[in-house]
Design a protein around this motif. Structure first.
Motif, PDB file in Angstrom:
ATOM      1  N   GLY A 413       0.815  -1.212   0.000  1.00  0.00           N
ATOM      2  CA  GLY A 413       0.000   0.000   0.000  1.00  0.00           C
ATOM      3  C   GLY A 413       0.848   1.261   0.000  1.00  0.00           C
ATOM      4  N   ALA A 414       2.010   1.179   0.625  1.00  0.00           N
ATOM      5  CA  ALA A 414       2.894   2.344   0.684  1.00  0.00           C
ATOM      6  C   ALA A 414       3.893   2.358  -0.463  1.00  0.00           C
ATOM      7  CB  ALA A 414       3.660   2.329   2.012  1.00  0.00           C
ATOM      8  N   ASP A 415       3.883   1.285  -1.275  1.00  0.00           N
ATOM      9  CA  ASP A 415       4.885   1.124  -2.342  1.00  0.00           C
ATOM     10  C   ASP A 415       6.297   1.284  -1.772  1.00  0.00           C
ATOM     11  OD1 ASP A 415       5.806   0.613  -4.890  1.00  0.00           O
ATOM     12  OD2 ASP A 415       5.710   2.720  -5.514  1.00  0.00           O
ATOM     13  N   ALA A 416       6.531   0.571  -0.648  1.00  0.00           N
ATOM     14  CA  ALA A 416       7.788   0.696   0.095  1.00  0.00           C
ATOM     15  C   ALA A 416       8.603  -0.574  -0.091  1.00  0.00           C
ATOM     16  CB  ALA A 416       7.500   0.940   1.580  1.00  0.00           C
ATOM     17  N   ARG A 417       9.629  -0.514  -0.922  1.00  0.00           N
ATOM     18  CA  ARG A 417      10.436  -1.697  -1.240  1.00  0.00           C
ATOM     19  C   ARG A 417      11.165  -2.256  -0.018  1.00  0.00           C
ATOM     20  NH1 ARG A 417      14.277  -4.013  -4.909  1.00  0.00           N
ATOM     21  NH2 ARG A 417      14.969  -5.839  -3.710  1.00  0.00           N
ATOM     22  N   PRO A 418      11.824  -1.437   0.818  1.00  0.00           N
ATOM     23  CA  PRO A 418      12.526  -2.034   1.962  1.00  0.00           C
ATOM     24  C   PRO A 418      11.591  -2.798   2.902  1.00  0.00           C
ATOM     25  CG  PRO A 418      13.283   0.210   1.590  1.00  0.00           C
ATOM     26  CD  PRO A 418      12.095   0.004   0.720  1.00  0.00           C
ATOM     27  N   GLU A 419      10.427  -2.224   3.167  1.00  0.00           N
ATOM     28  CA  GLU A 419       9.485  -2.884   4.064  1.00  0.00           C
ATOM     29  C   GLU A 419       8.948  -4.171   3.426  1.00  0.00           C
ATOM     30  OE1 GLU A 419       9.693   0.341   3.580  1.00  0.00           O
ATOM     31  OE2 GLU A 419      10.113   1.058   5.605  1.00  0.00           O
ATOM     32  N   ARG A 420       8.734  -4.141   2.111  1.00  0.00           N
ATOM     33  CA  ARG A 420       8.274  -5.347   1.419  1.00  0.00           C
ATOM     34  C   ARG A 420       9.328  -6.447   1.521  1.00  0.00           C
ATOM     35  NH1 ARG A 420       4.968  -7.362  -2.490  1.00  0.00           N
ATOM     36  NH2 ARG A 420       5.923  -8.817  -3.972  1.00  0.00           N
ATOM     37  N   ASP A 421      10.607  -6.080   1.364  1.00  0.00           N
ATOM     38  CA  ASP A 421      11.681  -7.080   1.447  1.00  0.00           C
ATOM     39  C   ASP A 421      11.724  -7.719   2.835  1.00  0.00           C
ATOM     40  OD1 ASP A 421      12.442  -6.594  -1.155  1.00  0.00           O
ATOM     41  OD2 ASP A 421      14.136  -5.295  -0.628  1.00  0.00           O
ATOM     42  N   ARG A 422      11.533  -6.919   3.883  1.00  0.00           N
ATOM     43  CA  ARG A 422      11.570  -7.475   5.243  1.00  0.00           C
ATOM     44  C   ARG A 422      10.422  -8.445   5.470  1.00  0.00           C
ATOM     45  NH1 ARG A 422      12.256  -1.421   7.356  1.00  0.00           N
ATOM     46  NH2 ARG A 422      14.404  -1.089   6.650  1.00  0.00           N
ATOM     47  N   ALA A 423       9.237  -8.079   4.995  1.00  0.00           N
ATOM     48  CA  ALA A 423       8.094  -8.965   5.168  1.00  0.00           C
ATOM     49  C   ALA A 423       8.295 -10.278   4.403  1.00  0.00           C
ATOM     50  CB  ALA A 423       6.822  -8.266   4.699  1.00  0.00           C
ATOM     51  N   LEU A 424       8.780 -10.195   3.174  1.00  0.00           N
ATOM     52  CA  LEU A 424       9.026 -11.408   2.385  1.00  0.00           C
ATOM     53  C   LEU A 424      10.103 -12.274   3.033  1.00  0.00           C
ATOM     54  CD1 LEU A 424       8.911  -9.884  -1.218  1.00  0.00           C
ATOM     55  CD2 LEU A 424       7.305 -11.557  -0.271  1.00  0.00           C
ATOM     56  N   THR A 425      11.146 -11.657   3.577  1.00  0.00           N
ATOM     57  CA  THR A 425      12.208 -12.410   4.248  1.00  0.00           C
ATOM     58  C   THR A 425      11.640 -13.155   5.453  1.00  0.00           C
ATOM     59  OG1 THR A 425      13.904 -10.851   3.521  1.00  0.00           O
ATOM     60  CG2 THR A 425      14.427 -12.234   5.424  1.00  0.00           C
ATOM     61  N   GLY A 426      10.772 -12.489   6.229  1.00  0.00           N
ATOM     62  CA  GLY A 426      10.156 -13.147   7.374  1.00  0.00           C
ATOM     63  C   GLY A 426       9.301 -14.326   6.946  1.00  0.00           C
ATOM     64  N   LEU A 427       8.503 -14.154   5.903  1.00  0.00           N
ATOM     65  CA  LEU A 427       7.665 -15.253   5.428  1.00  0.00           C
ATOM     66  C   LEU A 427       8.513 -16.396   4.867  1.00  0.00           C
ATOM     67  CD1 LEU A 427       4.870 -13.134   3.721  1.00  0.00           C
ATOM     68  CD2 LEU A 427       4.566 -14.647   5.703  1.00  0.00           C
ATOM     69  N   ALA A 428       9.609 -16.055   4.202  1.00  0.00           N
ATOM     70  CA  ALA A 428      10.503 -17.094   3.683  1.00  0.00           C
ATOM     71  C   ALA A 428      11.112 -17.901   4.818  1.00  0.00           C
ATOM     72  CB  ALA A 428      11.596 -16.462   2.826  1.00  0.00           C
ATOM     73  N   GLU A 429      11.506 -17.240   5.870  1.00  0.00           N
ATOM     74  CA  GLU A 429      12.107 -17.961   6.999  1.00  0.00           C
ATOM     75  C   GLU A 429      11.091 -18.880   7.670  1.00  0.00           C
ATOM     76  OE1 GLU A 429      15.470 -17.230  10.318  1.00  0.00           O
ATOM     77  OE2 GLU A 429      14.250 -15.508   9.752  1.00  0.00           O
ATOM     78  N   LEU A 430       9.847 -18.440   7.775  1.00  0.00           N
ATOM     79  CA  LEU A 430       8.811 -19.301   8.335  1.00  0.00           C
ATOM     80  C   LEU A 430       8.598 -20.530   7.456  1.00  0.00           C
ATOM     81  CD1 LEU A 430       6.084 -16.769   9.540  1.00  0.00           C
ATOM     82  CD2 LEU A 430       7.461 -18.270  10.970  1.00  0.00           C
ATOM     83  N   SER A 431       8.622 -20.332   6.147  1.00  0.00           N
ATOM     84  CA  SER A 431       8.474 -21.477   5.243  1.00  0.00           C
ATOM     85  C   SER A 431       9.639 -22.435   5.381  1.00  0.00           C
ATOM     86  CB  SER A 431       8.362 -20.989   3.791  1.00  0.00           C
ATOM     87  OG  SER A 431       7.201 -20.200   3.607  1.00  0.00           O
ATOM     88  N   ARG A 442      10.914 -19.385  -3.392  1.00  0.00           N
ATOM     89  CA  ARG A 442      10.154 -18.410  -4.179  1.00  0.00           C
ATOM     90  C   ARG A 442      10.129 -17.044  -3.490  1.00  0.00           C
ATOM     91  NH1 ARG A 442       5.295 -16.036  -4.489  1.00  0.00           N
ATOM     92  NH2 ARG A 442       4.576 -16.958  -2.531  1.00  0.00           N
ATOM     93  N   LEU A 443       9.895 -17.055  -2.205  1.00  0.00           N
ATOM     94  CA  LEU A 443       9.774 -15.788  -1.469  1.00  0.00           C
ATOM     95  C   LEU A 443      11.113 -15.067  -1.368  1.00  0.00           C
ATOM     96  CD1 LEU A 443       7.429 -17.070   1.373  1.00  0.00           C
ATOM     97  CD2 LEU A 443       6.825 -15.365  -0.361  1.00  0.00           C
ATOM     98  N   GLY A 445      13.635 -15.413  -3.247  1.00  0.00           N
ATOM     99  CA  GLY A 445      14.071 -15.014  -4.583  1.00  0.00           C
ATOM    100  C   GLY A 445      13.540 -13.659  -4.977  1.00  0.00           C
ATOM    101  N   GLN A 446      12.306 -13.343  -4.541  1.00  0.00           N
ATOM    102  CA  GLN A 446      11.736 -12.031  -4.847  1.00  0.00           C
ATOM    103  C   GLN A 446      12.545 -10.901  -4.201  1.00  0.00           C
ATOM    104  OE1 GLN A 446       7.375 -11.625  -4.484  1.00  0.00           O
ATOM    105  NE2 GLN A 446       7.311 -13.842  -4.125  1.00  0.00           N
ATOM    106  N   VAL A 447      13.148 -11.208  -3.071  1.00  0.00           N
ATOM    107  CA  VAL A 447      13.943 -10.191  -2.382  1.00  0.00           C
ATOM    108  C   VAL A 447      15.290 -10.010  -3.055  1.00  0.00           C
ATOM    109  CG1 VAL A 447      14.984  -9.523  -0.189  1.00  0.00           C
ATOM    110  CG2 VAL A 447      12.790 -10.745  -0.206  1.00  0.00           C
ATOM    111  N   LEU A 448      15.939 -11.122  -3.406  1.00  0.00           N
ATOM    112  CA  LEU A 448      17.313 -11.058  -3.883  1.00  0.00           C
ATOM    113  C   LEU A 448      17.429 -10.866  -5.388  1.00  0.00           C
ATOM    114  CD1 LEU A 448      18.945 -13.766  -1.592  1.00  0.00           C
ATOM    115  CD2 LEU A 448      19.190 -11.283  -1.451  1.00  0.00           C
ATOM    116  N   ASP A 449      16.293 -10.903  -6.094  1.00  0.00           N
ATOM    117  CA  ASP A 449      16.358 -10.633  -7.539  1.00  0.00           C
ATOM    118  C   ASP A 449      16.930  -9.234  -7.781  1.00  0.00           C
ATOM    119  OD1 ASP A 449      15.448 -13.063  -8.294  1.00  0.00           O
ATOM    120  OD2 ASP A 449      13.365 -12.447  -8.610  1.00  0.00           O
ATOM    121  N   ALA A 450      16.564  -8.317  -6.907  1.00  0.00           N
ATOM    122  CA  ALA A 450      17.175  -6.981  -6.920  1.00  0.00           C
ATOM    123  C   ALA A 450      17.649  -6.733  -5.496  1.00  0.00           C
ATOM    124  CB  ALA A 450      16.167  -5.915  -7.349  1.00  0.00           C
ATOM    125  N   GLU A 451      18.948  -6.775  -5.301  1.00  0.00           N
ATOM    126  CA  GLU A 451      19.480  -6.774  -3.932  1.00  0.00           C
ATOM    127  C   GLU A 451      18.987  -5.571  -3.137  1.00  0.00           C
ATOM    128  OE1 GLU A 451      23.692  -6.999  -4.113  1.00  0.00           O
ATOM    129  OE2 GLU A 451      23.721  -9.147  -4.589  1.00  0.00           O
TER     130      GLU A 451
END
Length: 531
Positions: A413-431, A442-443, A445-451
């Motif tokens: 909603g905020a179009d905030a890339r850093p915050e999106r990366d943190r959320a995806l990293t958390g979900l990836a770790e849970l998986s 998959r999760l 990879g979305q973060v590290l495709d663009a460091e």
């Protein structure tokens, strides 16, 4: 602090030294107002047994005293002197006689020795409580109910004796029940006032005798938590430069409203801190307390940013944690939403590093509420991620997943890339924790495709990717990811993260099998899920 009791005890023990008399005189009237010098000197002469009518003027009274003491050895105990002007007219000037003067402020007089009283040590205060209540032998140690009672009143002797009196006339009360009645700060002064009717006059004396600037400063200090504080804290509250704040603090020390700490800084006695809070609510102009909280929050946030990193960040946070968390709570209560969020942001890393779970949850829950009230979606995402990390550490995986998903929605909603990366990293770790390695890949990879641009975010994503490679491909595949972690930690100057990466590199380079217990985050170990 027991001035009168100590002076009387000394006078009693000095009986042999003053065979011509020991005279006690209180230098205040029944309302607590100081006696004028002439009235005090008249009372003193009457106490000394001077017969007949006395002069009405101060000079005549003084000459009468000077005729009384030559060739005699007398002790005058002058209790609760207001100032030097009052006291100096009462001091004997002939050899053999002397005065023992008690006062709240050290007067500008040619005294032989000044002795500053402190509260008794914890064990002494417990003994006083039990002896005065007739309950000798019930001391349950430094962590028990007796200690809780005496610490609740700051070991102030008069308050300890008053509470002992409550116990003495209420044999059905236990010390533990009294401790429970005193445990809440909001009710504590009321309980103590019931036990000691003269408490308000004793606490307020130094305040009432001070000028308006000192009164304002004292009230504002009630915004600080219990414990020591710095001149910088006070300067922020007062809205003044540090040298000006220090001068005010030293004046408060002289008025016995504040204590200077031996190793630096200052401290309000617990009862004076509660009084300052009451006076702040009752007397401070509307809005001034909120403005002071805002200045303090800004100063602490700036201090935290300066302290972020080696070599002393951990030591600094241990010293300042209470002040930071308290200021965040004050900022939230004052409706200062942006400042609440700002303080939470600077607290995130140290709270996690110190595993301060309760403070972490309390601070970030308040800050999340502030972010929601202000409509700051980016801040909401950051704080939801932080609370998700906390839930993960507590092994509340369902709660963590829900928080990370909410964080992802807020970040989108905020179009905030850093915050999106943190959320995806958390979900990836849970998986990854759940052995859902395909979803984890998959999760992340979305973060590290663009460091990630932020090295901390990059480190966390790379750490999860390294653990995923270790799980699915083996040590050789994990090694370059841990090497990147090591380089990022060195760039950050973060020794904790650096040591974590170095430990894993030693493991993967040694060709060792993946252990049953895995250090998934620095200092956090997890039992691997069964394959």
């Amino acid at each position: 602090m027991g001035k009168t009791a100590l002076a009387l005890a000394v006078a009693h023990q000095a009986d042999d030294l003053f065979p011509d008399g020991r005279v006690f005189l209180t230098l205040r009237d029944d309302t607590g107002a100081p006696l004028d010098p002439a009235a005090a000197l008249t009372l003193l002469l009457h106490r000394c047994g001077v017969p007949g009518p006395l002069p009405e003027d101060l000079d005549g009274l003084r000459r009468t005293l000077d005729r009384l003491t030559p060739g005699r050895r007398m002790l005058f105990v002058l209790d609760d002197a207001a100032d030097a002007e009052q006291a100096r007219h009462l001091l004997p000037t002939t050899p053999g006689s002397t005065a023992l003067l008690t006062c709240r402020r050290t007067p500008a007089l040619p005294v032989t020795r000044a002795h500053l009283l402190d509260v008794p040590a914890p064990a002494q205060a417990r003994r006083l409580l039990l002896a005065a209540s007739g309950r000798d032998g019930e001391d349950d140690g430094p962590d028990g109910a007796c200690a809780a009672v005496v610490e609740a009143c700051g070991r102030l002797p008069s308050a300890v004796r008053a509470l002992a009196g409550r116990l003495a006339v209420r044999p059905h009360w236990s010390v533990a029940s009294l401790a429970a009645r005193l445990s809440g700060e909001h009710a504590r002064l009321a309980e103590l006032r019931s036990a000691q009717p003269g408490l308000d006059a004793a606490l307020r004396a130094g305040y009432d005798e001070s000028g308006a600037p000192l009164k304002r400063a004292f009230r504002l200090l009630g915004l600080l938590p219990a414990g020591p504080f710095t001149t910088a804290d006070a300067a922020a509250l007062f809205g003044t430069p540090e040298p000006a704040a220090e001068a005010v603090l030293e004046s408060l020390v002289e008025a016995r409203l504040l204590r200077a700490e031996p190793l630096g800084g200052y401290r309000l006695h617990v009862l004076w801190r509660l009084l300052a809070g009451e006076l702040l609510t009752a007397e401070e102009p509307p809005g001034e307390a909120a403005r002071a909280v805002g200045r303090l929050a800004d100063a602490l946030a700036a201090e935290a940013r300066r302290a972020d990193g080696p070599p002393h960040a951990a030591e600094w946070f241990a010293d300042r944690r209470t002040a930071l968390v308290s200021a965040l709570g004050r900022a939230h209560a004052a409706g200062l939403w942006a400042r609440t969020v700002r303080l939470a942001d600077v607290l995130t890393a140290p709270l996690e590093a110190h595993a301060a779970w309760d403070d972490w949850e309390r601070a970030h829950t308040l800050a999340l509420d502030a972010a929601e009230r202000s409509g700051d979606l980016g801040a909401q995402s950051r704080l939801l991620c932080s609370l998700g990390d906390l839930a993960w550490q507590r092994r509340r995986t369902d709660a963590a997943r829900g928080l990370y998903r909410r964080a992802l929605r807020a970040a989108d909603g905020a179009d905030a890339r850093p915050e999106r990366d943190r959320a995806l990293t958390g979900l990836a770790e849970l998986s990854l924790d759940a052995s859902a390695v395909t979803e984890a890949a998959r999760l992340i990879g979305q973060v590290l495709d663009a460091e990630p641009a932020d090295p901390r975010d990059h480190y966390e994503a790379r750490r999860v990717r390294a653990l995923l490679a270790l799980e699915t491909e083996g040590p050789a595949a994990a090694e370059p990811h841990f090497e990147r972690c090591l380089a990022l930690a060195a760039r950050l100057g973060d020794r904790r993260r650096e040591a974590y990466a170095a430990r894993w590199l030693r493991h993967v380079r040694g060709g060792l099998p993946l252990p049953d217990w895995t250090e998934t985050r620095p200092g956090v170990w997890r039992l691997r899920a069964a394959a």
